[in-house]
Design an enzyme around this catalytic site. Structure first.
Site, short mmCIF file in Angstrom:
data_model
loop_
_atom_site.label_atom_id
_atom_site.label_comp_id
_atom_site.label_asym_id
_atom_site.label_seq_id
_atom_site.Cartn_x
_atom_site.Cartn_y
_atom_site.Cartn_z
N HIS A 445 0.67 -1.12 -0.07
CA HIS A 445 0.04 0.03 -0.03
C HIS A 445 0.93 1.12 -0.29
O HIS A 445 1.77 1.45 0.70
CB HIS A 445 -0.85 0.01 1.17
CG HIS A 445 -1.96 -0.86 1.23
ND1 HIS A 445 -2.23 -2.09 1.32
CD2 HIS A 445 -3.49 -0.39 1.15
CE1 HIS A 445 -3.15 -2.61 1.13
NE2 HIS A 445 -4.06 -1.75 1.06
N ASN A 479 11.63 -4.44 5.73
CA ASN A 479 11.01 -4.16 7.32
C ASN A 479 10.39 -2.72 7.36
O ASN A 479 11.16 -1.94 7.15
CB ASN A 479 12.29 -4.28 8.26
CG ASN A 479 11.67 -4.29 9.47
OD1 ASN A 479 10.76 -3.59 9.79
ND2 ASN A 479 12.57 -5.00 10.24
#
Length: 609
Positions: A445, A479
């Protein structure tokens, strides 16, 4: 159109199974359990949307209730169904059929509607041939067929798949504006005694839908039988289950006969010429199972040239059977939402924070490469509480812009990922599931799913974030803990009176970005500019840069380090070509000489506000 042989075959199947149907009904009346049917029920249950609380009850026959969105989803499904004008070489209309768009470029109908490439070459597809809410006819939009680009037919299964030209004959909306009905090649989409619906053009008339008296009465290896009303001209119609998944291609009817085998008319008398075909009574109709059609296409794909295989790949992309179990693509990955859902959406608001915070300005080169809206209304795509502008050549967003109101946020559970194409953009300007299949790339996203989920339209905002226009390829080992914590930290430190933040996000496009699968350039860096109001009503604009370059060097095995940096807004402008206007003057990195060109962000306390 002559469908005599298919009708006769359907009748033979229907009457051959009559004793089994009677025995099944008798067992059901006695409460005898069919354990094989229970196993099929487990498969069927997995195909129900997790939010459809009444879906299983309808399948079990204990409830006839439907959510009102059943009508909205059906209306959307009907947009891809059209009338087929079967024309001869002189352009004269000889017959009518029905067909439906099943991928960005392909139409499915019956073999007996379009038996040859030559018959398809002269024929047309009418979309929007229907009445509006006032029973006034909508102007139909006509599309030519393109059998030179793709044509495949199977007489035994009575289907034809043919390419449709993307532009309308009469200059109306393009084919992409109507979406398509994805075909699921998995078996088990419908069970005996479930209801089906058929959207059709009976007799070449404006579009109709059959919703009543429509139970599934028999299942065969390649066909299904159901009691839905249809008529001549309905050949080639989609047959839907209650979730509006296409389960079959309608193609034939089973005539009602008396004890002597004579065909009966709708009034119960013996049917004889010159009584019209419309007077024939039918006891059931037959459709070709989608799973059988897809299996035939899978086999045929091996012998097709590369360009035609690519068109079939688009078709297969919408089927869960083509998706690895570990992938992020779901059966509705290639779904497309109705244009009506965007009519009242205003998108990102420039005055949301009080002081004006305008959208970034594109450079002249970027503006020339901005993906245009199909309705001619510029290039900004508005969603609930956020907007996006796409780069046509890269098929990813130049930027997204979202307003966040921390006082009104709502929590919506993420049950599953259903990604949408945006019907306001041409399909070729959007990435799709093929970029993310069989690799370690996530659909990341750009606007976080939770960011626009506030206020009354929170549920719609959540759904809006699942557009391909709002995602970018990110390695699954990237990450994002620090990256995602940035906005939470800044929101919590915003002016307590406002608790509002506006965020701009996007990828960095570089000429030397890695080319993947010969079609995509993968951005190695992503940027974010966060704007808040500080005490005293002053703006603060902070910019951040994150890299996944090491991770992209080997999509299968690399686990390289990532970095998140706080950088000056001017640095984002330099590497993206975007102009953030006066925001650069409200950047703490710009006014602190000791700040340096970049700061590594390991935790939220490293951020300079």
């Amino acid at each position: 159109m002559d469908n005599t042989q298919h009708d006769q075959d359907a009748e033979a199947r229907y009457h051959r199974r009559a004793p089994e149907r009677a025995a099944r009904l008798d067992d059901a009346a006695k409460g005898i359990i069919d354990f094989s049917e229970m196993a099929r029920l487990d498969t069927r249950r997995d195909m129900i949307h997790p939010n459809d609380g009444l879906g299983l009850e309808r399948i079990l026959g204990t409830s006839d209730l439907l959510e009102v969105n059943f009508l909205d989803i059906g209306r959307r499904a009907g947009r891809a169904v059209g009338r087929v004008q079967v024309r001869d070489g002189a352009g004269r209309v000889r017959e009518f059929g029905t067909g439906f768009v099943v991928s960005p470029a392909l139409l499915l109908t019956n073999n007996h509607v379009l038996p040859t490439a030559d018959s398809a070459r002269h024929s047309l597809l009418d979309l929007d041939f229907e009445d509006d809410e006032q029973f006034n006819p909508r102007p139909p939009v006509m599309f030519g067929l393109d059998p030179e680009r793709f044509f495949h037919t199977n007489e035994a299964l009575d289907f034809t798949l043919v390419a449709v030209r993307p532009a309308a004959v009469d200059g109306g909306a393009p084919l992409a504006a109507y979406g398509f009905l994805p075909l699921n090649e998995t078996k088990g989409k419908i069970l005996l005694d479930e209801y089906v619906a058929v959207i059709q053009h009976p007799g070449g008339a404006p579009k109709k839908i059959a919703l009543r008296n429509n139970k599934l009465v028999d299942l065969f290896d390649d066909f299904i039988h159901y009691t839905t009303d249809t008529d001549r001209g309905a050949s080639g119609s989609p047959v839907f289950n209650d979730q509006w998944q296409v389960v079959a291609l309608h193609h034939a009817g089973v005539k009602r006969r008396d004890a002597e085998g004579r065909v009966l008319s709708v009034d119960g008398a013996v049917w004889t010429p010159p009584m019209g075909e419309e007077r024939v009574a039918y006891v059931a109709n037959e459709g070709v199972r989608v799973s059988s059609i897809m299996a035939d296409l899978r086999a045929a794909a091996e012998t097709l040239p590369a360009a035609q295989r690519a068109l079939l790949d688009e078709l297969f992309a919408g089927s869960p059977a083509s998706t690895p179990a570990s992938g992020t693509v779901t059966p509705l990955t290639t779904a497309e939402r109705a244009l009506e859902l965007f009519q009242r959406v205003t998108g990102y608001e420039i005055g949301f924070l009080g002081p004006t915070v305008a959208l970034p300005t594109l450079s002249a080169a970027q503006l020339a490469d901005a993906a245009p809206r199909l309705d001619g209304r510029g290039h900004v795509l508005e969603y609930v509480h956020f907007s996006a502008v796409l780069c046509a050549s890269r098929r990813l967003a130049y930027y997204t812009a979202v307003n966040i109101d921390g006082r009104k946020t709502k929590t919506i559970k993420r049950d599953r990922d259903v990604w949408y194409f945006d019907p306001r953009l041409a399909r070729e300007h959007q990435t799709g599931p093929d970029l993310y299949e069989r690799n370690d790339l996530d659909m990341g996203h750009l606007v976080r799913r939770n960011d626009p989920v506030w206020g009354r339209p929170a549920a719609t905002a959540n759904e809006d974030t699942f557009h391909f226009t709002n995602c970018a390829p990110q390695h699954k080992h990237l990450n994002r803990r620090t990256w995602l914590a940035l906005e939470d930290y800044i929101l919590n430190n915003a002016d307590n009176h406002n608790l509002k933040v506006s965020v701009f996000t996007g990828p960095v496009f570089r000429a030397d970005d890695m080319t993947y699968r010969g079609a995509y350039q993968l951005p190695a860096e992503f940027w974010k500019v966060v704007v808040m109001v500080k005490p005293g009503r002053e703006l603060s604009a902070t910019a951040y840069l994150q890299t996944q370059k090491n991770l992209l060097e080997d999509l299968e095995f690399a686990y390289g380090a990532y970095r998140t940096y706080q950088v000056p807004v001017t640095r984002i402008e330099a590497i993206t070509g975007l102009d953030f206007g006066p925001l650069r003057d409200h950047d703490p990195m710009a006014v602190l000489e000791s700040a340096g060109p970049a700061r590594v962000i390991g935790e939220a306390d490293d951020i300079r506000l």
